[in-house]
Design an enzyme around this catalytic site. Structure first.
Site, PDB file in Angstrom:
ATOM      1  N   LYS A   1      74.934  53.804  17.246  1.00  0.00           N
ATOM      2  CA  LYS A   1      75.619  55.203  17.521  1.00  0.00           C
ATOM      3  C   LYS A   1      74.831  56.890  17.288  1.00  0.00           C
ATOM      4  CE  LYS A   1      79.415  57.144  14.868  1.00  0.00           C
ATOM      5  NZ  LYS A   1      78.938  57.939  14.191  1.00  0.00           N
ATOM      6  N   ASN A   2      74.869  56.096  16.584  1.00  0.00           N
ATOM      7  CA  ASN A   2      74.196  58.173  14.997  1.00  0.00           C
ATOM      8  C   ASN A   2      73.084  58.472  16.261  1.00  0.00           C
ATOM      9  OD1 ASN A   2      76.126  57.795  13.938  1.00  0.00           O
ATOM     10  ND2 ASN A   2      74.525  57.809  11.501  1.00  0.00           N
TER      11      ASN A   2
ATOM     12  N   CYS B   1      85.882  66.792   7.746  1.00  0.00           N
ATOM     13  CA  CYS B   1      86.724  65.772   8.372  1.00  0.00           C
ATOM     14  C   CYS B   1      87.177  64.744   7.037  1.00  0.00           C
ATOM     15  CB  CYS B   1      85.843  65.343   9.032  1.00  0.00           C
ATOM     16  SG  CYS B   1      84.993  64.226   8.722  1.00  0.00           S
TER      17      CYS B   1
ATOM     18  N   ARG C   1      82.004  68.931   5.695  1.00  0.00           N
ATOM     19  CA  ARG C   1      80.938  68.795   6.463  1.00  0.00           C
ATOM     20  C   ARG C   1      80.488  70.056   6.811  1.00  0.00           C
ATOM     21  NH1 ARG C   1      81.664  63.215   9.143  1.00  0.00           N
ATOM     22  NH2 ARG C   1      78.707  63.582   9.077  1.00  0.00           N
TER      23      ARG C   1
ATOM     24  N   ASP D   1      76.638  55.269   4.967  1.00  0.00           N
ATOM     25  CA  ASP D   1      77.062  54.956   6.095  1.00  0.00           C
ATOM     26  C   ASP D   1      77.647  53.026   5.699  1.00  0.00           C
ATOM     27  OD1 ASP D   1      77.301  57.035   7.425  1.00  0.00           O
ATOM     28  OD2 ASP D   1      76.001  56.404   8.747  1.00  0.00           O
TER      29      ASP D   1
ATOM     30  N   ARG E   1      85.724  53.997  16.971  1.00  0.00           N
ATOM     31  CA  ARG E   1      84.590  55.511  17.280  1.00  0.00           C
ATOM     32  C   ARG E   1      82.615  54.926  17.176  1.00  0.00           C
ATOM     33  NH1 ARG E   1      84.382  59.254  12.998  1.00  0.00           N
ATOM     34  NH2 ARG E   1      82.821  59.464  13.861  1.00  0.00           N
TER      35      ARG E   1
HETATM   36  C1  UD1 Z   1      74.781  61.760  10.232  1.00  0.00           C
HETATM   37  C2  UD1 Z   1      75.139  60.797  11.189  1.00  0.00           C
HETATM   38  C3  UD1 Z   1      76.481  59.894   9.227  1.00  0.00           C
HETATM   39  C4  UD1 Z   1      75.250  59.820   8.398  1.00  0.00           C
HETATM   40  C5  UD1 Z   1      75.222  60.836   7.270  1.00  0.00           C
HETATM   41  C6  UD1 Z   1      74.117  60.805   5.938  1.00  0.00           C
HETATM   42  C7  UD1 Z   1      75.140  60.640  12.599  1.00  0.00           C
HETATM   43  C8  UD1 Z   1      76.426  61.511  14.139  1.00  0.00           C
HETATM   44  N1  UD1 Z   1      76.303  60.564  11.604  1.00  0.00           N
HETATM   45  O1  UD1 Z   1      76.416  62.905   9.911  1.00  0.00           O
HETATM   46  O2  UD1 Z   1      76.523  58.800  10.359  1.00  0.00           O
HETATM   47  O3  UD1 Z   1      76.730  59.318   7.156  1.00  0.00           O
HETATM   48  O4  UD1 Z   1      73.768  61.764   8.737  1.00  0.00           O
HETATM   49  O5  UD1 Z   1      73.493  60.071   6.638  1.00  0.00           O
HETATM   50  O6  UD1 Z   1      74.353  61.477  12.861  1.00  0.00           O
HETATM   51  N2  UD1 Z   1      75.412  69.577   5.346  1.00  0.00           N
HETATM   52  C9  UD1 Z   1      75.314  71.353   4.660  1.00  0.00           C
HETATM   53  N3  UD1 Z   1      75.664  71.505   5.046  1.00  0.00           N
HETATM   54  C10 UD1 Z   1      74.365  71.576   6.633  1.00  0.00           C
HETATM   55  C11 UD1 Z   1      74.612  70.159   7.333  1.00  0.00           C
HETATM   56  C12 UD1 Z   1      75.105  69.080   5.878  1.00  0.00           C
HETATM   57  O7  UD1 Z   1      75.891  70.628   3.112  1.00  0.00           O
HETATM   58  O8  UD1 Z   1      74.879  72.299   7.872  1.00  0.00           O
HETATM   59  C13 UD1 Z   1      75.508  68.696   3.806  1.00  0.00           C
HETATM   60  C14 UD1 Z   1      77.148  67.839   4.097  1.00  0.00           C
HETATM   61  O9  UD1 Z   1      77.958  68.411   3.606  1.00  0.00           O
HETATM   62  C15 UD1 Z   1      77.046  66.194   3.639  1.00  0.00           C
HETATM   63  C16 UD1 Z   1      75.234  65.808   3.473  1.00  0.00           C
HETATM   64  O10 UD1 Z   1      74.787  67.402   3.808  1.00  0.00           O
HETATM   65  O11 UD1 Z   1      77.108  66.417   2.297  1.00  0.00           O
HETATM   66  C17 UD1 Z   1      74.951  65.700   4.636  1.00  0.00           C
HETATM   67  O12 UD1 Z   1      74.936  65.871   6.342  1.00  0.00           O
HETATM   68  P1  UD1 Z   1      74.018  65.526   7.331  1.00  0.00           P
HETATM   69  O13 UD1 Z   1      72.789  64.840   7.158  1.00  0.00           O
HETATM   70  O14 UD1 Z   1      74.084  66.485   8.224  1.00  0.00           O
HETATM   71  O15 UD1 Z   1      75.192  64.537   7.734  1.00  0.00           O
HETATM   72  P2  UD1 Z   1      75.327  64.605   8.947  1.00  0.00           P
HETATM   73  O16 UD1 Z   1      74.820  64.539  10.213  1.00  0.00           O
HETATM   74  O17 UD1 Z   1      77.070  64.977   9.067  1.00  0.00           O
END
Ligand code: UD1
Length: 420
Positions: free
Chosen positions: A22-23, A116, A121, A305, A398
């Protein structure tokens, strides 16, 4: 709304064949926007997030053909730079479309994704990276408007190795003149998969899968045919279903390196895991052992995850395990439901909890709090005495293709019913 009815006690065993991650598929679908050509993608999982991404691509003018397994996306005519708010609400990760949109068009507008269930996030790191690349960003009334203006290569230092921010930065940099350098990039296998897909299309990306990535901008991309990597999280989930029910599971296709952070913990729990030529075989332990400390970390650490699934296994272990969730602030929502099933879980702080193994879980009515937490409750129900009802399963759909059918083919007593 649908629910699962599960009668626990059956062993989960047999052969498992899992489609793509999925990711990986979601950012890869976003990446097709950069291509003024056709993209053919194989090993596509039949999950609801893929359907949302198809709707997004169609809404901006892409032609999409999808028959389970293969997607053909023709992005030669894109006629809109605006993404409907409804889609972003349905799937927060649709924000990864932003980098590709602005790489292709002069202007794009997308609604702010907001929080969410599993956490707030924020997307500050995404926006900082895009600004570094010369993109002008206006944030107003819950919308983000991006103007290409002066797209150029840049040096980006991510404060945290965010998966989504790394993906957005790569996507926006593919066509930016010069060489973009990303330091402290996320190292998840899905980042490497995205880069391989883009390179197959004619991009020039080096270092994806490590914390330093270089992207040399190109002008045009070409038609591409690509196969998505197996879903390490879905595979890990089914491995735990077998481990907790005393079964033996054979998985036909895995990438060993991707599985190691998960297998490492499962071996400590007593599972016997052997890699085969392309896959692996897991034999459940006679008695599940406690794993002591589980701290979620960016890859190659233990993945957030898989945190809730491993916790289910530990509820039936021979001792105490401590879980420290460091990635998302609200990822223990399954605990309250698990306690209803007889688990012994104590909160130490908001993101640390202690699981004391018990002899048995019992069936109960529980509610899926989120995608992985929901799948974990099904795992608990498979091992529990008696019948369980798991509601709000749209979360699970999902990310897991045909969850109940796959589990049934492996021996589970599970049916899907419409909620009254
Ligand atoms: C992706 C994965 C999700 C997985 C996560 C961590 C997809 C579609 N989803 O989510 O399944 O659990 O990686 O491996 O690939 N953060 C900030 N600012 C930002 C972006 C992130 O503070 O601009 C924080 C988030 O709130 C969270 C952490 O960084 O606490 C990790 O987030 P991130 O690695 O960005 O996860 P996603 O890309 O949302």
């Amino acid at each position: 709304m649908c629910k699962y009815i599960v009668s626990g006690g059956n062993k989960i065993e047999g052969k498992l064949n899992i489609r793509g991650a999925k990711n990986s598929i979601l950012p890869i679908m976003a990446a097709t926007i950069l291509n003024e050509n056709k993209s053919i993608i194989h090993n596509v999982p039949n999950i609801s997030d893929v359907y949302i991404m198809i709707k997004i691509l169609e809404s901006i003018g892409c032609k999409v053909d999808y028959e389970p397994d293969t997607l053909i996306i023709d992005s030669s005519n894109i006629n809109s730079g605006e993404i409907d708010e409804e889609y972003v609400r349905q799937m927060r990760s649709s924000i990864i479309i932003m980098g590709a949109m602005i790489g292709r068009l002069n202007y794009t507008k997308i609604s702010y994704p907001g929080g969410c269930a599993i956490g707030s996030r924020p997307i500050d790191l995404h926006l900082k990276a895009l600004k570094k690349l010369g993109i002008k960003i206006e944030e107003k009334n819950g919308y983000i408007k991006c103007f290409k203006e002066n797209l150029k290569s840049a040096t980006i230092n991510l404060e945290f190795p965010s998966v989504g921010a790394t993906e957005n930065a790569i996507l926006a940099a593919v066509k930016a003149k010069g060489i973009t350098k990303i330091y402290n990039a996320a190292r998840e296998p899905e980042i490497e998969d995205l880069a391989k897909f883009l390179n197959a299309m004619g991009a020039k990306i080096n270092g994806a899968g490590t914390s330093y990535i270089e992207i040399e901008g190109v002008n045009r991309l070409n038609e591409v045919e690509y196969e998505v990597i197996p879903d390490r999280i879905a595979i890990g989930t089914y491995m735990i279903a077998s481990a907790i029910t005393g079964g033996t599971l054979e998985v036909d296709k895995v990438v060993q390196d991707h599985m190691e952070p998960i297998c490492d913990k499962l071996r400590i729990a007593g599972c016997d895991i052997k890699y085969t030529e392309n896959g692996l075989i897991l034999v459940a332990p006679k008695k599940i052992k406690a794993v002591d400390l589980v701290k979620t970390c960016p890859h190659p650490g233990f993945p957030t995850d898989m945190q809730s699934q491993l916790m289910i296994l530990m509820t039936l272990s021979d001792g105490v395990s401590v879980f420290h969730e460091t990635i998302f602030e609200n990822r223990f929502m399954h605990c309250a439901e698990l306690i209803r099933m007889g688990a012994n879980i104590k909160y130490i702080t908001e993101n640390i909890c202690m699981v004391n193994g018990v002899e048995k879980l019992h069936g109960a009515r529980v509610k899926s709090p989120d995608l992985r937490g929901g799948a974990s409750l099904v795992l608990a129900a498979l091992a529990a005495d008696g019948k369980s009802e798991i509601s709000d399963i749209y979360h699970i759909e999902r990310g897991y293709e045909n969850f109940e059918n796959v589990l049934r083919s492996l021996g589970a007593d599970i049916i899907k019913l419409k909620d009254e």
